[in-house]
Design a protein around this motif. Sequence first.
Motif, short mmCIF file in Angstrom:
data_model
loop_
_atom_site.label_atom_id
_atom_site.label_comp_id
_atom_site.label_asym_id
_atom_site.label_seq_id
_atom_site.Cartn_x
_atom_site.Cartn_y
_atom_site.Cartn_z
N ASP A 24 36.44 -21.16 12.41
CA ASP A 24 37.72 -20.88 12.77
C ASP A 24 38.87 -20.59 11.88
N GLU A 25 39.37 -21.99 11.69
CA GLU A 25 40.58 -22.77 11.68
C GLU A 25 40.89 -22.40 10.24
N ALA A 26 39.70 -22.29 9.18
CA ALA A 26 39.78 -21.91 8.32
C ALA A 26 40.35 -20.74 7.93
N SER A 45 29.24 -36.36 11.63
CA SER A 45 30.37 -36.30 12.43
C SER A 45 30.82 -34.65 11.36
N VAL A 46 31.50 -33.96 11.72
CA VAL A 46 32.70 -32.52 10.74
C VAL A 46 33.59 -32.68 10.82
N SER A 47 34.20 -33.00 9.45
CA SER A 47 36.30 -33.19 10.27
C SER A 47 36.45 -31.76 9.61
N ASP A 48 37.19 -30.91 9.10
CA ASP A 48 38.13 -29.76 8.78
C ASP A 48 40.00 -30.69 8.35
N ASN A 49 40.72 -30.41 7.70
CA ASN A 49 42.29 -30.33 7.29
C ASN A 49 43.15 -29.65 8.08
N GLY A 50 42.58 -28.84 9.04
CA GLY A 50 43.18 -28.15 9.71
C GLY A 50 44.42 -28.35 10.70
N ARG A 51 44.71 -28.07 11.94
CA ARG A 51 46.21 -28.05 12.40
C ARG A 51 45.47 -29.50 13.62
N GLY A 52 44.47 -29.28 14.01
CA GLY A 52 43.95 -30.34 14.92
C GLY A 52 44.13 -29.87 16.30
N ILE A 53 42.86 -30.47 16.40
CA ILE A 53 42.51 -29.73 17.97
C ILE A 53 44.12 -30.00 19.02
N LYS A 78 39.70 -19.54 26.54
CA LYS A 78 40.39 -20.05 28.02
C LYS A 78 42.18 -19.70 27.09
N PHE A 79 42.64 -20.43 26.18
CA PHE A 79 43.33 -20.28 25.17
C PHE A 79 44.73 -18.96 25.07
N ASP A 80 43.38 -18.30 24.87
CA ASP A 80 43.75 -16.84 24.03
C ASP A 80 45.08 -16.35 24.57
N TYR A 84 48.85 -21.03 22.76
CA TYR A 84 47.81 -21.26 21.08
C TYR A 84 47.06 -19.95 20.61
N GLN A 85 47.15 -19.49 19.32
CA GLN A 85 46.74 -18.27 19.07
C GLN A 85 45.41 -18.26 18.40
N VAL A 86 44.50 -17.96 19.67
CA VAL A 86 43.20 -17.97 18.77
C VAL A 86 42.31 -17.18 17.83
N LEU A 90 37.13 -16.67 20.62
CA LEU A 90 36.61 -17.86 20.18
C LEU A 90 36.85 -18.82 19.76
N HIS A 91 37.69 -19.53 19.28
CA HIS A 91 38.03 -20.60 18.70
C HIS A 91 37.51 -22.02 19.92
N GLY A 92 36.64 -22.84 19.61
CA GLY A 92 36.62 -24.15 20.73
C GLY A 92 35.80 -24.18 21.72
N GLN A 110 44.13 -35.45 13.68
CA GLN A 110 45.61 -35.74 13.07
C GLN A 110 46.41 -34.83 13.57
N ARG A 111 47.69 -35.17 14.24
CA ARG A 111 48.78 -34.09 14.42
C ARG A 111 49.70 -33.89 15.33
N ASP A 112 50.80 -33.22 15.24
CA ASP A 112 51.75 -33.80 16.23
C ASP A 112 52.21 -35.55 15.23
C1 1YM Z 1 35.41 -30.39 13.68
C2 1YM Z 1 35.63 -29.20 14.59
O1 1YM Z 1 37.83 -28.15 16.39
N1 1YM Z 1 38.83 -27.79 14.02
C3 1YM Z 1 39.81 -26.79 15.27
C4 1YM Z 1 39.51 -26.25 16.12
C5 1YM Z 1 41.34 -26.02 17.02
C6 1YM Z 1 42.42 -26.11 16.11
C7 1YM Z 1 41.93 -26.14 15.13
C8 1YM Z 1 43.40 -25.48 16.28
C9 1YM Z 1 43.63 -23.65 16.96
C10 1YM Z 1 44.84 -23.42 17.02
C11 1YM Z 1 45.78 -23.23 17.54
C12 1YM Z 1 44.55 -22.16 17.66
C13 1YM Z 1 41.25 -25.79 18.28
N2 1YM Z 1 41.48 -24.84 18.82
C14 1YM Z 1 41.27 -24.94 20.12
C15 1YM Z 1 42.37 -24.12 21.39
N3 1YM Z 1 37.51 -28.90 14.09
C16 1YM Z 1 37.78 -28.32 14.99
N4 1YM Z 1 41.29 -27.51 14.29
N5 1YM Z 1 45.61 -25.30 17.11
C17 1YM Z 1 44.78 -26.04 16.71
O2 1YM Z 1 44.08 -21.22 17.91
O3 1YM Z 1 45.72 -21.37 17.79
C18 1YM Z 1 40.47 -24.78 20.53
S1 1YM Z 1 40.16 -25.76 19.08
F1 1YM Z 1 41.77 -24.18 22.31
F2 1YM Z 1 43.08 -25.13 21.65
F3 1YM Z 1 43.19 -23.05 20.16
#
Ligand code: 1YM
Length: 313
Positions: A24-26, A45-53, A78-80, A84-86, A90-92, A110-112
Amino acid sequence: MYIGSTDSRGLHHLVYEVVDNAIDEALAGHCDRIEVTLHGDGSVSVSDNGRGIPVDTHEKYDRPALEVIMTVLHAGGKFDNKSYQVSGGLHGVGVSVVNALSRRLDVEIQRDGAVWRDRFEYGEPQEGTFERVRDLEADEDTGTTVRFWPDTDIFETDVFEFDTLETRLRELAFLNSEVEIRLVEEPRDDGTDGSESEADADDVEADDAGRRERSFRYDGGIREFARYLNETKTVLHDDVIYYADSADDIRIEVALQATEELQGSIHAFANNINTREGGTHLTGFKTALTRVINDYAREESLLADFDSLTGAD
Ligand code: 1YM
Protein backbone atom coordinates in the motif's frame (compact mmCIF):
# COMPACT_ATOMS: atom_id res chain seq x y z
CA MET A 1 -7.95 -8.55 6.15
CA TYR A 2 -7.99 -12.32 5.84
CA ILE A 3 -6.27 -15.06 7.81
CA GLY A 4 -8.94 -17.73 7.22
CA SER A 5 -7.50 -20.74 9.05
CA THR A 6 -5.00 -21.88 11.66
CA ASP A 7 -3.16 -24.23 9.27
CA SER A 8 -0.15 -23.49 7.06
CA ARG A 9 -2.31 -21.32 4.75
CA GLY A 10 -3.39 -19.09 7.64
CA LEU A 11 0.19 -18.90 8.89
CA HIS A 12 1.37 -17.62 5.50
CA HIS A 13 -1.48 -15.08 5.42
CA LEU A 14 0.13 -13.41 8.44
CA VAL A 15 3.08 -12.52 6.22
CA TYR A 16 0.81 -11.38 3.37
CA GLU A 17 -1.09 -9.00 5.67
CA VAL A 18 2.09 -7.24 6.73
CA VAL A 19 3.46 -7.22 3.16
CA ASP A 20 0.13 -5.70 2.01
CA ASN A 21 0.78 -2.67 4.19
CA ALA A 22 4.20 -2.21 2.59
CA ILE A 23 2.62 -2.66 -0.87
CA ASP A 24 0.00 0.00 0.00
CA GLU A 25 2.87 2.31 0.83
CA ALA A 26 4.43 1.51 -2.57
CA LEU A 27 1.06 2.14 -4.28
CA ALA A 28 0.94 5.51 -2.54
CA GLY A 29 4.28 6.25 -4.25
CA HIS A 30 6.47 6.29 -1.11
CA CYS A 31 8.26 2.94 -1.16
CA ASP A 32 10.18 0.90 -3.74
CA ARG A 33 11.88 -1.76 -1.59
CA ILE A 34 10.29 -4.50 0.50
CA GLU A 35 12.21 -7.27 2.25
CA VAL A 36 10.82 -10.38 3.91
CA THR A 37 13.17 -12.35 6.17
CA LEU A 38 12.47 -15.77 7.66
CA HIS A 39 14.57 -15.77 10.83
CA GLY A 40 16.21 -18.81 12.42
CA ASP A 41 14.00 -18.57 15.53
CA GLY A 42 10.75 -19.00 13.55
CA SER A 43 9.92 -15.29 13.41
CA VAL A 44 9.39 -13.30 10.22
CA SER A 45 10.25 -9.69 9.55
CA VAL A 46 8.92 -7.45 6.81
CA SER A 47 10.56 -4.12 6.13
CA ASP A 48 9.95 -1.31 3.67
CA ASN A 49 11.53 2.03 2.81
CA GLY A 50 8.27 3.99 2.96
CA ARG A 51 7.34 6.94 5.18
CA GLY A 52 7.22 4.80 8.33
CA ILE A 53 4.05 4.10 10.34
CA PRO A 54 3.00 7.35 12.10
CA VAL A 55 4.40 7.66 15.64
CA ASP A 56 2.73 10.90 16.76
CA THR A 57 -0.15 10.95 19.23
CA HIS A 58 -3.50 9.82 17.90
CA GLU A 59 -6.01 12.53 18.84
CA LYS A 60 -9.04 10.34 19.42
CA TYR A 61 -7.25 7.69 21.48
CA ASP A 62 -4.63 9.98 23.08
CA ARG A 63 -2.04 7.25 22.49
CA PRO A 64 0.80 6.87 19.96
CA ALA A 65 -0.77 6.32 16.50
CA LEU A 66 1.54 3.30 16.12
CA GLU A 67 -0.08 1.56 19.11
CA VAL A 68 -3.57 2.32 17.83
CA ILE A 69 -2.73 0.88 14.38
CA MET A 70 -1.18 -2.20 16.00
CA THR A 71 -3.99 -2.92 18.49
CA VAL A 72 -7.30 -1.58 17.16
CA LEU A 73 -9.08 -3.68 14.53
CA HIS A 74 -9.47 -1.62 11.35
CA ALA A 75 -7.59 1.31 12.89
CA GLY A 76 -5.78 1.81 9.56
CA GLY A 77 -9.11 2.41 7.84
CA LYS A 78 -10.27 4.80 10.57
CA PHE A 79 -7.39 7.17 9.79
CA ASP A 80 -9.18 7.72 6.50
CA ASN A 81 -9.43 11.38 5.38
CA LYS A 82 -8.03 12.68 8.66
CA SER A 83 -4.34 13.32 9.40
CA TYR A 84 -3.20 10.58 7.06
CA GLN A 85 -4.12 10.00 3.49
CA VAL A 86 -5.01 6.32 3.31
CA SER A 87 -4.74 4.49 0.00
CA GLY A 88 -7.98 2.73 -0.84
CA GLY A 89 -9.17 3.20 2.75
CA LEU A 90 -7.59 -0.12 3.74
CA HIS A 91 -4.08 0.90 4.76
CA GLY A 92 -3.02 -0.99 7.86
CA VAL A 93 -6.25 -2.82 8.61
CA GLY A 94 -4.74 -6.31 8.90
CA VAL A 95 -1.71 -5.73 11.06
CA SER A 96 -3.62 -5.64 14.38
CA VAL A 97 -4.85 -9.14 13.56
CA VAL A 98 -1.29 -10.34 12.93
CA ASN A 99 -0.36 -8.76 16.26
CA ALA A 100 -3.21 -10.53 18.10
CA LEU A 101 -2.10 -13.86 16.61
CA SER A 102 1.56 -13.40 17.58
CA ARG A 103 3.16 -14.22 20.91
CA ARG A 104 5.50 -11.31 20.26
CA LEU A 105 5.67 -8.52 17.68
CA ASP A 106 8.39 -5.86 17.40
CA VAL A 107 8.13 -2.71 15.29
CA GLU A 108 10.99 -0.43 14.31
CA ILE A 109 10.22 2.80 12.48
CA GLN A 110 12.43 5.40 10.88
CA ARG A 111 10.38 8.58 10.71
CA ASP A 112 10.29 12.21 11.87
CA GLY A 113 14.10 12.31 12.15
CA ALA A 114 14.39 9.40 14.57
CA VAL A 115 14.36 5.62 15.02
CA TRP A 116 11.40 4.40 17.11
CA ARG A 117 10.68 1.00 18.62
CA ASP A 118 7.72 -0.70 20.19
CA ARG A 119 6.95 -4.22 21.34
CA PHE A 120 3.74 -6.22 21.80
CA GLU A 121 2.84 -9.61 23.25
CA TYR A 122 -0.31 -11.47 22.19
CA GLY A 123 -1.50 -8.19 20.66
CA GLU A 124 -1.03 -6.16 23.85
CA PRO A 125 1.31 -3.15 24.13
CA GLN A 126 4.01 -3.76 26.75
CA GLU A 127 4.57 -1.19 29.49
CA GLY A 128 7.33 1.26 28.62
CA THR A 129 8.40 -0.37 25.35
CA PHE A 130 7.52 2.52 23.01
CA GLU A 131 10.74 4.46 22.70
CA ARG A 132 12.66 6.91 20.57
CA VAL A 133 15.89 4.97 20.13
CA ARG A 134 18.15 7.53 18.45
CA ASP A 135 18.32 10.28 15.84
CA LEU A 136 18.09 9.23 12.22
CA GLU A 137 21.40 9.77 10.35
CA ALA A 138 21.21 12.08 7.34
CA ASP A 139 21.94 9.22 4.92
CA GLU A 140 19.39 6.80 6.44
CA ASP A 141 16.06 5.99 4.77
CA THR A 142 12.70 6.29 6.45
CA GLY A 143 10.72 3.06 6.72
CA THR A 144 9.03 0.38 8.79
CA THR A 145 10.12 -3.05 10.01
CA VAL A 146 7.59 -5.41 11.59
CA ARG A 147 8.93 -8.66 13.09
CA PHE A 148 6.51 -11.19 14.53
CA TRP A 149 6.63 -14.56 16.27
CA PRO A 150 3.36 -16.43 15.45
CA ASP A 151 1.38 -17.79 18.41
CA THR A 152 2.11 -21.50 18.17
CA ASP A 153 -0.83 -22.29 20.48
CA ILE A 154 -3.10 -21.00 17.70
CA PHE A 155 -1.33 -22.17 14.55
CA GLU A 156 -0.96 -25.89 13.84
CA THR A 157 2.44 -25.29 12.23
CA ASP A 158 5.12 -22.64 12.58
CA VAL A 159 7.00 -23.58 9.42
CA PHE A 160 7.09 -20.91 6.71
CA GLU A 161 7.61 -22.43 3.25
CA PHE A 162 10.18 -20.52 1.19
CA ASP A 163 8.58 -21.69 -2.10
CA THR A 164 5.05 -20.60 -1.10
CA LEU A 165 6.26 -17.14 -0.11
CA GLU A 166 8.48 -16.94 -3.20
CA THR A 167 5.52 -17.60 -5.52
CA ARG A 168 3.32 -14.92 -3.90
CA LEU A 169 6.12 -12.33 -3.64
CA ARG A 170 7.08 -12.88 -7.30
CA GLU A 171 3.40 -12.39 -8.25
CA LEU A 172 3.28 -9.16 -6.20
CA ALA A 173 6.45 -7.95 -7.93
CA PHE A 174 4.83 -8.52 -11.35
CA LEU A 175 1.67 -6.71 -10.23
CA ASN A 176 3.57 -3.78 -8.70
CA SER A 177 6.23 -2.90 -11.25
CA GLU A 178 9.36 -1.09 -10.12
CA VAL A 179 9.05 -2.35 -6.54
CA GLU A 180 11.94 -4.61 -5.51
CA ILE A 181 10.77 -7.45 -3.29
CA ARG A 182 13.38 -9.65 -1.59
CA LEU A 183 12.91 -12.88 0.28
CA VAL A 184 15.65 -14.07 2.63
CA GLU A 185 15.69 -17.27 4.65
CA GLU A 186 18.20 -17.56 7.46
CA PRO A 187 19.25 -21.00 8.71
CA ARG A 188 17.00 -22.40 11.44
CA ASP A 189 18.46 -22.10 14.94
CA ASP A 190 17.43 -25.70 15.65
CA GLY A 191 19.52 -26.99 12.70
CA THR A 192 16.53 -28.42 10.72
CA ASP A 193 16.01 -27.17 7.17
CA GLY A 194 12.53 -26.03 8.14
CA SER A 195 10.70 -26.84 4.92
CA GLU A 196 8.01 -29.53 5.05
CA SER A 197 7.60 -29.82 1.28
CA GLU A 198 9.52 -31.98 -1.21
CA ALA A 199 12.37 -30.22 -3.01
CA ASP A 200 11.64 -29.20 -6.63
CA ALA A 201 14.16 -29.12 -9.47
CA ASP A 202 14.01 -25.31 -9.68
CA ASP A 203 14.32 -24.78 -5.93
CA VAL A 204 16.61 -21.99 -4.78
CA GLU A 205 19.77 -23.51 -3.29
CA ALA A 206 20.89 -22.46 0.18
CA ASP A 207 24.48 -21.20 0.47
CA ASP A 208 27.10 -22.87 2.70
CA ALA A 209 25.76 -21.04 5.75
CA GLY A 210 22.24 -22.36 4.97
CA ARG A 211 20.93 -18.99 3.78
CA ARG A 212 18.58 -18.67 0.80
CA GLU A 213 17.73 -15.46 -1.01
CA ARG A 214 15.57 -14.37 -3.96
CA SER A 215 14.91 -10.91 -5.29
CA PHE A 216 12.19 -9.78 -7.68
CA ARG A 217 11.76 -6.56 -9.60
CA TYR A 218 9.91 -6.34 -12.89
CA ASP A 219 9.91 -2.92 -14.52
CA GLY A 220 7.72 -4.37 -17.30
CA GLY A 221 5.00 -5.31 -14.78
CA ILE A 222 2.30 -7.67 -16.05
CA ARG A 223 3.83 -7.71 -19.55
CA GLU A 224 6.69 -9.63 -17.96
CA PHE A 225 4.16 -11.75 -16.05
CA ALA A 226 2.61 -12.88 -19.36
CA ARG A 227 6.07 -13.67 -20.74
CA TYR A 228 6.94 -15.61 -17.57
CA LEU A 229 3.70 -17.64 -17.71
CA ASN A 230 4.35 -18.50 -21.38
CA GLU A 231 8.05 -19.33 -20.93
CA THR A 232 7.51 -23.05 -21.63
CA LYS A 233 4.93 -22.51 -24.42
CA THR A 234 5.24 -21.74 -28.12
CA VAL A 235 4.12 -18.12 -28.51
CA LEU A 236 2.45 -16.83 -31.71
CA HIS A 237 3.87 -13.30 -31.35
CA ASP A 238 6.91 -12.16 -29.33
CA ASP A 239 5.54 -8.78 -28.28
CA VAL A 240 3.02 -8.95 -25.45
CA ILE A 241 -0.13 -6.90 -26.17
CA TYR A 242 -0.54 -4.41 -23.34
CA TYR A 243 -3.30 -1.97 -22.48
CA ALA A 244 -3.76 0.33 -19.50
CA ASP A 245 -6.41 2.92 -18.70
CA SER A 246 -8.11 4.56 -15.76
CA ALA A 247 -11.43 6.19 -14.90
CA ASP A 248 -12.95 7.38 -11.60
CA ASP A 249 -9.76 6.43 -9.69
CA ILE A 250 -9.93 2.88 -11.00
CA ARG A 251 -6.85 1.71 -12.88
CA ILE A 252 -6.98 -1.27 -15.21
CA GLU A 253 -4.20 -3.13 -17.01
CA VAL A 254 -4.31 -6.00 -19.44
CA ALA A 255 -1.44 -8.07 -20.89
CA LEU A 256 -2.09 -10.66 -23.60
CA GLN A 257 0.03 -13.12 -25.53
CA ALA A 258 -1.32 -15.85 -27.79
CA THR A 259 0.28 -19.30 -27.76
CA GLU A 260 -0.19 -22.51 -29.70
CA GLU A 261 -2.18 -23.95 -26.80
CA LEU A 262 -5.88 -24.45 -27.54
CA GLN A 263 -6.82 -23.96 -23.92
CA GLY A 264 -5.84 -20.42 -22.94
CA SER A 265 -5.22 -19.36 -19.36
CA ILE A 266 -6.42 -16.15 -17.73
CA HIS A 267 -4.99 -14.79 -14.49
CA ALA A 268 -7.20 -12.02 -13.12
CA PHE A 269 -6.43 -9.81 -10.12
CA ALA A 270 -8.24 -7.04 -8.27
CA ASN A 271 -6.23 -4.98 -5.78
CA ASN A 272 -3.37 -7.50 -6.00
CA ILE A 273 -5.67 -10.39 -5.09
CA ASN A 274 -6.04 -13.30 -7.50
CA THR A 275 -9.78 -13.47 -8.22
CA ARG A 276 -9.99 -17.18 -9.00
CA GLU A 277 -13.78 -17.14 -8.74
CA GLY A 278 -14.02 -14.53 -11.52
CA GLY A 279 -15.86 -11.23 -11.28
CA THR A 280 -17.19 -8.35 -13.36
CA HIS A 281 -13.66 -7.33 -14.37
CA LEU A 282 -13.06 -10.76 -15.88
CA THR A 283 -16.51 -11.04 -17.50
CA GLY A 284 -16.08 -7.53 -18.94
CA PHE A 285 -12.66 -8.41 -20.33
CA LYS A 286 -13.86 -11.64 -21.98
CA THR A 287 -16.92 -9.93 -23.48
CA ALA A 288 -14.79 -7.08 -24.85
CA LEU A 289 -12.17 -9.44 -26.30
CA THR A 290 -14.81 -11.49 -28.12
CA ARG A 291 -16.45 -8.30 -29.43
CA VAL A 292 -13.18 -6.78 -30.66
CA ILE A 293 -12.24 -10.00 -32.48
CA ASN A 294 -15.73 -10.25 -34.02
CA ASP A 295 -15.64 -6.60 -35.17
CA TYR A 296 -12.24 -7.15 -36.74
CA ALA A 297 -13.25 -10.44 -38.37
CA ARG A 298 -16.42 -8.86 -39.78
CA GLU A 299 -14.55 -5.82 -41.13
CA GLU A 300 -11.97 -8.05 -42.79
CA SER A 301 -14.67 -10.46 -44.08
CA LEU A 302 -13.03 -13.36 -42.25
CA LEU A 303 -16.16 -14.91 -40.79
CA ALA A 304 -17.19 -16.81 -43.96
CA ASP A 305 -20.35 -18.75 -43.04
CA PHE A 306 -20.30 -17.88 -39.34
CA ASP A 307 -22.58 -15.23 -37.85
CA SER A 308 -20.04 -14.52 -35.18
CA LEU A 309 -17.40 -16.16 -33.02
CA THR A 310 -18.13 -17.05 -29.42
CA GLY A 311 -15.85 -16.70 -26.37
CA ALA A 312 -15.00 -20.41 -26.61
CA ASP A 313 -13.86 -19.95 -30.25
C1 1YM B 1 6.33 -3.68 7.06
C2 1YM B 1 4.97 -3.12 7.03
O1 1YM B 1 3.17 -1.05 7.55
N1 1YM B 1 4.37 0.35 6.22
C3 1YM B 1 3.66 1.53 6.35
C4 1YM B 1 2.43 1.64 6.95
C5 1YM B 1 1.80 2.89 7.01
C6 1YM B 1 2.43 3.98 6.42
C7 1YM B 1 3.68 3.81 5.84
C8 1YM B 1 1.84 5.35 6.35
C9 1YM B 1 0.69 5.58 5.71
C10 1YM B 1 0.19 6.87 5.64
C11 1YM B 1 0.89 7.91 6.21
C12 1YM B 1 -1.08 7.11 4.93
C13 1YM B 1 0.53 2.97 7.70
N2 1YM B 1 -0.15 4.04 7.97
C14 1YM B 1 -1.30 3.80 8.64
C15 1YM B 1 -2.19 4.90 9.00
N3 1YM B 1 5.00 -1.81 6.50
C16 1YM B 1 4.10 -0.83 6.81
N4 1YM B 1 4.26 2.61 5.81
N5 1YM B 1 2.04 7.68 6.84
C17 1YM B 1 2.53 6.41 6.90
O2 1YM B 1 -1.71 6.15 4.49
O3 1YM B 1 -1.44 8.29 4.79
C18 1YM B 1 -1.57 2.52 8.89
S1 1YM B 1 -0.29 1.60 8.29
F1 1YM B 1 -3.24 4.43 9.61
F2 1YM B 1 -1.57 5.75 9.77
F3 1YM B 1 -2.55 5.54 7.94
